[in-house]
Design a protein around this motif. Structure first.
Motif, PDB file in Angstrom:
ATOM      1  N   ARG A 183       0.848  -1.193   0.000  1.00 17.90           N
ATOM      2  CA  ARG A 183       0.000   0.000   0.000  1.00 17.90           C
ATOM      3  C   ARG A 183       0.877   1.235   0.000  1.00 17.90           C
ATOM      4  N   SER A 184       0.493   2.234  -0.791  1.00 21.08           N
ATOM      5  CA  SER A 184       1.276   3.466  -0.854  1.00 21.08           C
ATOM      6  C   SER A 184       0.987   4.335   0.361  1.00 21.08           C
ATOM      7  N   GLU A 185       2.015   5.029   0.825  1.00 23.39           N
ATOM      8  CA  GLU A 185       1.873   5.876   2.005  1.00 23.39           C
ATOM      9  C   GLU A 185       0.930   7.032   1.750  1.00 23.39           C
ATOM     10  N   LEU A 186       0.982   7.614   0.549  1.00 23.18           N
ATOM     11  CA  LEU A 186       0.129   8.738   0.174  1.00 23.18           C
ATOM     12  C   LEU A 186      -0.734   8.345  -1.021  1.00 23.18           C
ATOM     13  N   PRO A 187      -1.931   8.921  -1.170  1.00 26.97           N
ATOM     14  CA  PRO A 187      -2.782   8.612  -2.331  1.00 26.97           C
ATOM     15  C   PRO A 187      -2.325   9.365  -3.575  1.00 26.97           C
ATOM     16  N   CYS A 188      -1.106   9.074  -3.996  1.00 27.24           N
ATOM     17  CA  CYS A 188      -0.480   9.738  -5.149  1.00 27.24           C
ATOM     18  C   CYS A 188       0.260   8.688  -5.973  1.00 27.24           C
ATOM     19  N   MET A 189       0.316   8.902  -7.261  1.00 30.49           N
ATOM     20  CA  MET A 189       1.048   7.984  -8.142  1.00 30.49           C
ATOM     21  C   MET A 189       1.412   8.714  -9.433  1.00 30.49           C
ATOM     22  N   SER A 190       2.588   8.414  -9.958  1.00 27.74           N
ATOM     23  CA  SER A 190       2.995   8.929 -11.262  1.00 27.74           C
ATOM     24  C   SER A 190       3.400   7.766 -12.152  1.00 27.74           C
ATOM     25  N   TYR A 191       3.094   7.859 -13.429  1.00 31.94           N
ATOM     26  CA  TYR A 191       3.502   6.825 -14.376  1.00 31.94           C
ATOM     27  C   TYR A 191       3.613   7.423 -15.769  1.00 31.94           C
ATOM     28  N   TRP A 192       4.498   6.812 -16.547  1.00 31.56           N
ATOM     29  CA  TRP A 192       4.653   7.149 -17.966  1.00 31.56           C
ATOM     30  C   TRP A 192       3.866   6.139 -18.795  1.00 31.56           C
ATOM     31  N   MET A 193       3.278   6.595 -19.911  1.00 33.89           N
ATOM     32  CA  MET A 193       2.606   5.694 -20.865  1.00 33.89           C
ATOM     33  C   MET A 193       2.956   6.106 -22.284  1.00 33.89           C
ATOM     34  N   ARG A 194       3.040   5.115 -23.154  1.00 37.69           N
ATOM     35  CA  ARG A 194       3.271   5.379 -24.576  1.00 37.69           C
ATOM     36  C   ARG A 194       2.566   4.309 -25.398  1.00 37.69           C
ATOM     37  N   LEU A 195       1.870   4.716 -26.443  1.00 38.20           N
ATOM     38  CA  LEU A 195       1.244   3.755 -27.352  1.00 38.20           C
ATOM     39  C   LEU A 195       2.314   3.003 -28.122  1.00 38.20           C
TER      40      LEU A 195
END
Length: 300
Positions: A183-195
């Protein structure tokens, strides 16, 4: 109005070509048909497809020279896999600078989503943009889902995270150890996406593709604060309820895009997430807000 007879003539999707998935067949000035469907893990058409095709239908109907600025979506019913979808466009405003329309997506008598889309003639004005909520490494510095170490793979299946990625895109979660197996400590997330496949040089298609991507994973900022991503599908039922997307710049949706996501709150089985979407140079392209149903799967 179309019915289920279109099912037998439905073309298959190769799982890669987003342009083919989002392209709609224009029947007349107000009606377009989407004949290809992409399923989600709940056995319904992926909501991002409905959003992207709705925007594609609206872009095909608006007068030339106007670009989308925002869309607001109310999800009504899950769309059935393998049945064509009708998109009906109703224009509400056609002014000197702005246009707005409403798009209904239906399968027969079933209303799937209701979408309001705004357009404008491009104009100059003051400009500012917030950066991502945390320092972000470039995508070549982040592990792909297929490269995530064994200890962060799903122990219940033995499968690697790459097997749970949509076939049409590559995804890289920033600091995966904070979200996937714990479980993440904070309700935050970053991610990269590419088609995985390049899109044609069609502005409307790039807007539609970004709309498609805007419904994928952003709720994970809320979910992984309560349950590790590897356990989420087993324990939680998640479905999009309300969705809004604002375009700030013309996107190139087939290049690396950063989604910087934060969830301000979750109550009464609903969670809200905000996301800012950047290109690889950290130019702000779009903003997203989505409310989702987030319930114990045993109670559904």
């Amino acid at each position: 109005m179309m019915g289920n007879a279109d099912t037998d003539n439905r073309p298959e999707w190769d799982g890669i070509d987003i342009a083919a998935l989002l392209r709609v067949e224009r029947i007349d000035a107000a009606i377009s048909i989407g004949r290809i469907t992409d399923d989600n893990r709940n056995g319904r058409v992926f909501g991002g497809q409905l959003i992207g095709q709705s925007l594609a239908a609206a872009c095909a109907s608006v007068e030339p020279g106007r670009t989308p600025t925002a869309l607001r979506v109310l999800f009504m019913q899950g769309a059935l896999i393998g049945t064509a979808i009708e998109y009906r466009v109703f224009f509400l405003q056609n002014g000197k600078r702005y246009s707005s329309c409403r798009v209904e997506a239906r399968q027969g008598t079933r209303l799937l989503i209701d979408v309001h889309v705004s357009f404008q003639v491009p104009a100059e004005g003051p400009s500012h943009a917030l950066p991502p909520y945390q320092d972000i490494p470039q995508p070549d510095e982040v592990l792909s889902m297929a490269q995530i170490p064994d200890q962060l793979s799903r122990p219940s299946t033995g499968g690697r995270w790459g097997e749970f990625e949509k076939t049409c895109l590559e995804m890289k979660v920033v600091h995966p150890e904070q979200h996937l197996a714990a479980r993440s400590e904070l309700p935050c997330m970053s991610y990269w996406m590419r088609l995985r496949k390049r899109l044609p040089d069609d502005h409307g298609m790039h807007y539609a593709a970004l709309a498609f991507l805007s419904d994928y994973w952003i709720n994970s900022a809320a979910i992984t604060h309560h349950v590790a991503a590897q356990d989420a599908h087993e324990h939680m039922y998640v479905a999009s309820l309300n969705h809004a997307l604002w375009f700030h710049q013309l996107p190139r949706a087939d290049e690396w895009l950063l989604f910087s996501c934060e969830s301000p709150g979750a109550q009464q089985g609903r969670a809200l997430t905000h996301a800012r979407v950047y290109d690889q140079n950290l130019t702000l392209l779009a903003s997203v807000s989505q409310e989702c149903l987030m319930a114990d799967r045993a109670s559904i």
